[in-house]
Design an enzyme around this catalytic site. Structure first.
Site, PDB file in Angstrom:
ATOM      1  N   LYS A  18       0.828  -1.263   0.250  1.00 27.81           N
ATOM      2  CA  LYS A  18      -0.135   0.016   0.125  1.00 27.81           C
ATOM      3  C   LYS A  18       0.812   1.266  -0.035  1.00 27.81           C
ATOM      4  CE  LYS A  18      -4.394   1.181   0.305  1.00 27.81           C
ATOM      5  NZ  LYS A  18      -5.618   0.167  -0.105  1.00 27.81           N
TER       6      LYS A  18
ATOM      7  N   ASP B  38      -6.842   4.370  -4.815  1.00 31.64           N
ATOM      8  CA  ASP B  38      -7.739   4.073  -3.450  1.00 31.64           C
ATOM      9  C   ASP B  38      -8.121   5.539  -3.259  1.00 31.64           C
ATOM     10  OD1 ASP B  38      -7.591   2.218  -1.191  1.00 31.64           O
ATOM     11  OD2 ASP B  38      -7.163   4.259  -0.101  1.00 31.64           O
TER      12      ASP B  38
ATOM     13  N   GLY C 117     -20.172   7.248   2.108  1.00 25.43           N
ATOM     14  CA  GLY C 117     -19.137   7.708   1.124  1.00 25.43           C
ATOM     15  C   GLY C 117     -20.040   8.100  -0.192  1.00 25.43           C
ATOM     16  N   PHE C 118     -19.486   8.603  -1.229  1.00 25.77           N
ATOM     17  CA  PHE C 118     -19.923   8.904  -2.508  1.00 25.77           C
ATOM     18  C   PHE C 118     -19.067   8.785  -3.589  1.00 25.77           C
ATOM     19  CE2 PHE C 118     -18.279  13.120  -3.283  1.00 25.77           C
ATOM     20  CZ  PHE C 118     -17.829  13.609  -2.068  1.00 25.77           C
ATOM     21  N   GLY C 119     -18.072   8.147  -3.351  1.00 25.72           N
ATOM     22  CA  GLY C 119     -17.029   7.871  -4.428  1.00 25.72           C
ATOM     23  C   GLY C 119     -17.054   6.626  -5.318  1.00 25.72           C
ATOM     24  N   ASN C 120     -15.805   6.282  -5.638  1.00 23.29           N
ATOM     25  CA  ASN C 120     -16.056   4.931  -6.459  1.00 23.29           C
ATOM     26  C   ASN C 120     -16.711   3.767  -6.216  1.00 23.29           C
ATOM     27  OD1 ASN C 120     -14.772   4.020  -8.977  1.00 23.29           O
ATOM     28  ND2 ASN C 120     -13.401   2.990  -7.746  1.00 23.29           N
ATOM     29  N   VAL C 121     -16.297   3.596  -4.805  1.00 25.70           N
ATOM     30  CA  VAL C 121     -16.943   2.420  -4.361  1.00 25.70           C
ATOM     31  C   VAL C 121     -18.515   2.363  -4.109  1.00 25.70           C
ATOM     32  CG1 VAL C 121     -16.784   0.871  -2.413  1.00 25.70           C
ATOM     33  CG2 VAL C 121     -14.563   2.070  -3.157  1.00 25.70           C
TER      34      VAL C 121
ATOM     35  N   TRP D  38     -20.603   4.336  -5.562  1.00 24.73           N
ATOM     36  CA  TRP D  38     -21.056   4.584  -7.296  1.00 24.73           C
ATOM     37  C   TRP D  38     -21.386   2.908  -7.685  1.00 24.73           C
ATOM     38  CZ3 TRP D  38     -17.823   3.092 -11.381  1.00 24.73           C
ATOM     39  CH2 TRP D  38     -18.510   3.533 -12.697  1.00 24.73           C
TER      40      TRP D  38
HETATM   41  O1  2IT Z   1      -7.955  -1.609  -1.120  1.00 22.71           O
HETATM   42  C1  2IT Z   1      -7.923  -1.881  -2.265  1.00 22.71           C
HETATM   43  O2  2IT Z   1      -8.054  -3.004  -2.495  1.00 22.71           O
HETATM   44  C2  2IT Z   1      -7.732  -1.045  -2.968  1.00 22.71           C
HETATM   45  N1  2IT Z   1      -7.536   0.112  -2.822  1.00 22.71           N
HETATM   46  C3  2IT Z   1      -7.260  -1.333  -4.512  1.00 22.71           C
HETATM   47  C4  2IT Z   1      -5.909  -2.075  -4.763  1.00 22.71           C
HETATM   48  C5  2IT Z   1      -5.582  -2.352  -6.127  1.00 22.71           C
HETATM   49  O3  2IT Z   1      -4.398  -2.876  -6.288  1.00 22.71           O
HETATM   50  O4  2IT Z   1      -6.398  -2.374  -6.986  1.00 22.71           O
END
Ligand code: 2IT
Length: 445
Positions: free
Chosen positions: A125, A165, A236-240, A242
């Protein structure tokens, strides 16, 4: 033999002032300690000491220029936690709360999550304490470029493959990938989450949210129930969120809340139209980090400064950030009759919340299992890059569906108790841990 208290005390001494990291390790070690203590190979290999220590941490400075011509300085990191199963893999987070301890927690979780996907990926990470809120596109580009100018020395398509992320989406991946190519002149797909025309996988943007809802679908079926007609509270309101809102709608459930740092919105009609999904994308792209404008645009209610967990829903899916749902929120959900909680964020629930769910018989899915769809499709993006071809949306989605089905089945098998309750948190930790521990032992020290 390992003793939980003693192990955790020693760990805390060696990693002082990193509470999220300690929390994440405690959750894993608590579930697997019996498995370790019963296995002489694990004990002999001192597997817990080895798996909790990151392979390598890189800390670096990012200097960039803001629109007023002033130089700014941020601190950035890449935690390369464990590569027993494959190249380090995990996202990059740009958020003012980013610290070394926070990224160690995320990198540690990522080891077991990636193991659960069944794809050959280790755990890592990265991120920086850069705050994208209110920054212009040029500032973001300049920051991403400087960040990659340093990071490119430590990553590679066979060594470490970052992705997005919180605070890092397709735009930031684009700026970073462009800089990587400028520096090394190669098209190896070293990042995932790339644009669809330059090596990205179709369905990667949707994958985390879709995957979490697929997991929910499997879990409700295992409970003899179904998603059809259920009400869902999302944060949240982001990518996840959505992706989760779109898939939940497709499968017949109704999503009624979204949230931001400013509060939450309640949309009684459901967040269930193309226009509303598209608006979520616009809100995120605006870089204002507020959800209130949704309420104005669609005539929904806005509750400033509050969390969505006070709303009466059947299913809660925290999709924002770690520890966003605490013991009090859990009590509120339980008293409202919520029966299922699926973490789409990493470690979205505090230990107190998880214990409360367990005591109340609420079915709880941990992030490392339920949100693994994102990194799983990142793994599929790596496969496509390596083969120099791209699969259709339907092909990727079908593989994602199957991966989530298998993750659920493995967590269910390892977490099923004699009283019929399924401890998915324990199941995910055991299933994820075994593969990594065995790989480490097979490869020696
Ligand atoms: O928390 C996660 O699993 C991500 N941010 C995605 C990590 C990735 O390499 O796609």
């Amino acid at each position: 033999m390992y003793k939980l208290d003693q192990f955790m005390n020693d760990l805390e001494q060696r990693h002082p002032a990193q509470p999220e990291f300690i929390q994440a390790v405690h959750e894993v070690v608590e579930s697997i300690i019996d498995v370790v203590n019963r296995n002489p190979r694990y004990l002999h290999a001192r597997i817990l000491d080895r798996i909790t220590e990151p392979d390598r941490v890189v800390i670096f400075k990012v200097e960039w220029e803001n629109d007023d011509g002033q130089v700014e300085v941020n601190r950035a990191y890449r935690v390369q936690y464990n590569n027993a199963l494959g190249p380090y893999k995990g996202g990059i987070r740009f958020h003012p709360s980013v610290t070394l301890g926070g990224l160690k927690f995320l990198g540690f979780e990522q080891i077991f999550k990636n193991s659960l996907t069944s794809l050959p990926m280790g755990g890592g990470k990265g991120g920086a304490d850069f705050n994208p809120k209110g920054k212009s596109e040029n500032e973001i580009q300049r920051f991403c470029r400087s960040f990659m100018t340093e990071l490119h020395k430590y990553i590679g398509p066979h060594t470490d493959v970052p992705a997005g992320d919180i605070g890092v989406g397709a735009r930031e991946i684009g700026f970073m990938y462009g800089q990587y190519r400028r520096l090394l002149d190669e098209n190896t797909g070293v990042l995932t989450g790339k644009g669809r025309n330059w090596g990205g996988s179709l369905a990667r943007p949707e994958a985390t949210g879709f995957g979490a809802v697929y997991f929910a679908d499997e879990m409700l079926k295992a409970a003899g129930d179904g998603l059809e007609g259920k009400t869902i509270g999302l944060s949240g309101f982001g990518n996840v969120s959505w992706g989760a809102a779109m898939k939940a709608t497709q499968l017949g459930a109704k999503v009624v809340t979204l949230s931001g740092p400013d509060g939450y919105i309640y949309d009684k009609d459901g967040i269930n139209t193309e226009e509303k999904f598209q608006y979520m994308v616009e809100l995120r792209a605006s870089n204002n980090d507020v959800v209130a404008p949704y309420a104005e645009k669609f005539g929904a209610k806005f509750f400033p400064g509050k969390r969505p967990w006070e709303v009466d829903v059947d299913i809660a899916i925290p999709s924002a950030i770690q520890n966003e749902l605490d013991g009090n929120d859990a009590k509120q959900l339980i008293s409202n009759g919520t029966r299922y909680v699926i973490e789409a964020s990493n470690m979205g629930c505090t230990p107190e919340a998880i214990s409360a769910f367990r005591e109340a018989g609420v079915w709880f899915a941990p992030g490392k299992a339920a949100n693994a769809g994102g990194v799983a499709v990142s793994g599929l993006e790596m496969s496509q890059n390596a083969m120099m071809l791209s699969w259709t949306f339907e092909e990727v989605e079908a593989k994602l569906r199957e991966i989530m089905r298998r993750i659920h089945a493995n967590c269910h098998r390892e977490g099923k108790q004699s009283d019929g309750f399924v401890n998915y948190a324990r199941g995910a930790n055991i299933a994820g841990f075994r593969k990594v521990a065995d790989a480490m032992i097979e490869q020696g020290y």
